[in-house]
Design an enzyme around this catalytic site. Structure first.
Site, PDB file in Angstrom:
ATOM      1  N   GLN A 188      -5.151  -4.839   6.960  1.00 52.59           N
ATOM      2  CA  GLN A 188      -5.530  -6.389   6.312  1.00 52.59           C
ATOM      3  C   GLN A 188      -5.748  -7.467   7.923  1.00 52.59           C
ATOM      4  O   GLN A 188      -6.729  -8.034   8.186  1.00 52.59           O
ATOM      5  CB  GLN A 188      -5.792  -6.500   5.628  1.00 52.59           C
ATOM      6  CG  GLN A 188      -5.597  -5.719   4.307  1.00 52.59           C
ATOM      7  CD  GLN A 188      -7.544  -4.942   4.069  1.00 52.59           C
ATOM      8  OE1 GLN A 188      -8.191  -5.439   5.043  1.00 52.59           O
ATOM      9  NE2 GLN A 188      -7.358  -3.856   3.501  1.00 52.59           N
ATOM     10  N   CYS A 222      -4.704   2.265  -3.977  1.00 51.71           N
ATOM     11  CA  CYS A 222      -3.239   3.119  -3.298  1.00 51.71           C
ATOM     12  C   CYS A 222      -2.355   1.941  -3.811  1.00 51.71           C
ATOM     13  O   CYS A 222      -1.403   1.545  -2.301  1.00 51.71           O
ATOM     14  CB  CYS A 222      -3.961   3.050  -2.048  1.00 51.71           C
ATOM     15  SG  CYS A 222      -5.014   4.332  -1.301  1.00 51.71           S
ATOM     16  N   HIS A 229       0.826  -0.957  -0.346  1.00 56.41           N
ATOM     17  CA  HIS A 229       0.319   0.015   0.128  1.00 56.41           C
ATOM     18  C   HIS A 229       1.008   1.490  -0.257  1.00 56.41           C
ATOM     19  O   HIS A 229       2.366   1.285   0.441  1.00 56.41           O
ATOM     20  CB  HIS A 229      -0.732   0.094   1.687  1.00 56.41           C
ATOM     21  CG  HIS A 229      -2.309   0.624   1.443  1.00 56.41           C
ATOM     22  ND1 HIS A 229      -0.925   2.047   2.172  1.00 56.41           N
ATOM     23  CD2 HIS A 229      -2.853   0.848   1.382  1.00 56.41           C
ATOM     24  CE1 HIS A 229      -3.459   3.048   2.038  1.00 56.41           C
ATOM     25  NE2 HIS A 229      -4.156   1.802   1.397  1.00 56.41           N
ATOM     26  N   ASP A 269       2.607  -4.666   8.459  1.00 58.48           N
ATOM     27  CA  ASP A 269       1.180  -3.916   7.953  1.00 58.48           C
ATOM     28  C   ASP A 269       0.364  -4.393   8.092  1.00 58.48           C
ATOM     29  O   ASP A 269       0.328  -5.216   7.508  1.00 58.48           O
ATOM     30  CB  ASP A 269       1.678  -3.338   6.332  1.00 58.48           C
ATOM     31  CG  ASP A 269       0.375  -2.249   6.130  1.00 58.48           C
ATOM     32  OD1 ASP A 269      -0.590  -2.148   6.880  1.00 58.48           O
ATOM     33  OD2 ASP A 269       0.342  -2.042   4.885  1.00 58.48           O
ATOM     34  N   LYS A 296     -11.257  -0.776  10.603  1.00 60.05           N
ATOM     35  CA  LYS A 296     -10.957  -1.653   8.586  1.00 60.05           C
ATOM     36  C   LYS A 296     -12.090  -2.834  10.338  1.00 60.05           C
ATOM     37  O   LYS A 296     -11.435  -3.721   9.456  1.00 60.05           O
ATOM     38  CB  LYS A 296      -9.567  -2.340   8.694  1.00 60.05           C
ATOM     39  CG  LYS A 296      -9.123  -0.730   7.350  1.00 60.05           C
ATOM     40  CD  LYS A 296      -8.276  -1.640   6.408  1.00 60.05           C
ATOM     41  CE  LYS A 296      -8.403  -0.157   5.322  1.00 60.05           C
ATOM     42  NZ  LYS A 296      -6.984  -0.216   4.670  1.00 60.05           N
TER      43      LYS A 296
HETATM   44  C1  LIG Z   1      -5.942   0.845   4.598  1.00 59.26           C
HETATM   45  C2  LIG Z   1      -4.563  -0.184   5.019  1.00 59.26           C
HETATM   46  C3  LIG Z   1      -3.688   0.872   5.149  1.00 59.26           C
HETATM   47  C4  LIG Z   1      -3.701   1.880   5.492  1.00 59.26           C
HETATM   48  O1  LIG Z   1      -4.117   2.517   6.091  1.00 59.26           O
HETATM   49  P1  LIG Z   1      -5.084   4.051   7.094  1.00 59.26           P
HETATM   50  O2  LIG Z   1      -6.263   3.549   8.082  1.00 59.26           O
HETATM   51  O3  LIG Z   1      -5.503   4.540   6.700  1.00 59.26           O
HETATM   52  O4  LIG Z   1      -3.921   4.618   8.043  1.00 59.26           O
HETATM   53  C5  LIG Z   1      -2.443   0.058   4.733  1.00 59.26           C
HETATM   54  N1  LIG Z   1      -1.948  -0.543   4.192  1.00 59.26           N
HETATM   55  C6  LIG Z   1      -2.810  -1.742   3.292  1.00 59.26           C
HETATM   56  C7  LIG Z   1      -2.894  -2.940   3.297  1.00 59.26           C
HETATM   57  C8  LIG Z   1      -4.100  -0.802   3.813  1.00 59.26           C
HETATM   58  O5  LIG Z   1      -5.328  -2.103   3.756  1.00 59.26           O
END
Ligand SMILES: *Cc1c(COP(=O)(O)O)cnc(C)c1O
Length: 411
Positions: free
Chosen positions: A207, A368, A127, A204, A230
């Site tokens: 998800q 993104c 992302h 990260d 999320k």
């Molecule tokens: C949504 C997402 C992000 C960014 O998260 P934010 O809530 O916008 O800070 C980063 N990495 C992944 C894989 C995402 O799905």
């Protein structure tokens, strides 16, 4: 095929008031969960409850409400510690979300420990928020950003990754589950390999924390970040896990109130963890509602949610694969409930608009992840992503909706 699930989806749907909305005269089908999930009533109530009965600033107040707000705020930290199975709650830092977690580590740990010529490894499927902060750091430090390639199914090339690792590698930052492809990455194995060359690993988990049971101690990651919104919590709040020994070595992120022990014009000493890294009045109400969301998820059981989402994923994959001229993008063996797809002859933006006309919300575009799209030779995809409250009937509506789109576009 029938979705056999141990949870009562009808009852769960009643917990989410927004699912009663009509969109363009149709009952809403919400399949944009990888962008943000909807909120159960308990989360909405927790926010309302806080502002109606508790609102006060935390940690220093000498009165009843301040103490109440502080204890509720800190209860969320405990809940996140349990949610991630961290060793201690001092390892949990509140952030605005995953993006801030990554930027925080790049700006503190990165600024202090990354030097000229050092290497940082990310992957092709990151992302933007797990690309740009490292790029900014590399630019400042004259460090080198390396990118793990992926194969045609959307899995990381682990041999290539292992060959990239060397004593120049100082940091690896990798997505747990790709928001664009659904791929679940073998992060445990990757962390082990990185530790063999003494690199620290950031995961990260935007998800990952939604769809998998997370145990940061078993993973042995150095950092893990996720976003509240999320995982059924409000926007504007998230958490960063960091190993205590590393957080202790890190300089603070922002300077200000809350993060200090003593301030004089000559010298300031910093507060203990986790407060050292949390300057200023935080997002108290949303933090408190964050716990309501985590309790809600634990109440249903992550394993049950995952099984339900997997059943929806398998069902939708089977239905989509049968549509002529449609190709699923991302067919990794290990996948979470995210399906990207493209048509040979219909633009993803048209798919999005024409489904929206039927009350069906999906995501279209680059998700993104522009470098990933470029690698795949695509301008974007259409993406459906499922959450606990989605049903097989909704997948059927979505497939019927897509067939209408095809009819309209192909004439
Ligand atoms: C949504 C997402 C992000 C960014 O998260 P934010 O809530 O916008 O800070 C980063 N990495 C992944 C894989 C995402 O799905």
């Amino acid at each position: 095929m029938n979705i056999d699930t141990k949870i009562n989806i009808a009852a769960i749907r009643e917990d989410f008031p927004i699912l009663n909305e009509q969109v363009n005269g149709k009952a809403l089908v919400y399949f944009d969960n990888a962008a943000t999930s909807q909120k159960p009533q308990v989360v909405i109530d927790a926010l309302n409850q806080y502002y109606t009965h508790t609102n006060a600033n935390i940690h220093r107040g000498a009165h009843y409400l301040a103490a109440k707000a502080t204890s509720e705020y800190e209860a969320t930290r405990e809940a996140i510690k349990t949610f991630l199975n961290a060793e201690s709650s001092e390892e949990i830092i509140f952030t605005k979300g995953t993006t801030e977690g990554i930027n925080l580590v790049a700006a503190t740990y990165g600024r202090k420990f990354i030097k000229k010529g050092d290497e940082i490894i990310i992957s092709t499927m990151e992302h933007h928020s797990n690309i740009v902060p490292w790029q900014m750091l590399c630019e400042e430090k004259e460090a080198i950003l390396k990118v793990i390639p992926i194969n045609e199914t959307g899995e990381l090339d682990l041999d290539a990754y292992k060959n990239m690792l060397s004593d120049r590698t100082k940091l690896v930052s990798i997505v747990h589950i790709s928001n664009a492809l659904g791929t679940i990455n073998p992060v445990k194995e990757m962390i082990e390999a990185a530790h063999q060359v003494d690199a620290v690993v950031f995961v990260d988990g935007a998800q990952g924390a939604v769809h998998l049971d997370i145990d940061v101690q078993a993973l042995d990651c150095d950092f893990y970040a996720f976003s509240g919104h999320k995982v059924y919590a409000p926007t504007g709040i998230g958490a960063l896990y960091g190993k205590k020994a590393i957080l202790e070595k890190m300089p603070p992120y922002h300077g200000g109130g809350e993060m200090i022990k003593e301030v004089s014009f000559e010298k300031t000493t910093y507060n203990e963890l986790p407060f050292k890294i949390e300057a200023g009045t935080p997002n108290i109400g949303d933090v408190i509602a964050f716990k309501a969301a985590l309790d809600y998820v634990q109440g249903i059981g992550k394993a049950h949610i995952a099984a339900h989402e997997k059943a929806l994923l398998d069902y939708a994959t089977q239905q989509l694969a049968a549509i002529e001229g449609l190709r699923i993008v991302g067919t990794a063996k290990e996948k979470a409930s995210v399906i990207s797809f493209v048509f040979e002859d219909i633009h993803h933006a048209d798919v999005g608009v024409l489904l929206d006309n039927q009350g069906i919300a999906i995501r279209t575009g680059h998700h993104c992840a522009q470098p990933l799209m470029k690698h795949l030779g695509l301008s974007g995809t259409s993406r459906a992503s499922f959450a606990v409250y989605n049903t097989q009937e909704e997948v059927d509506q979505f497939i019927t909706g897509l067939k209408k789109v095809i009819k309209m576009m192909r004439g």
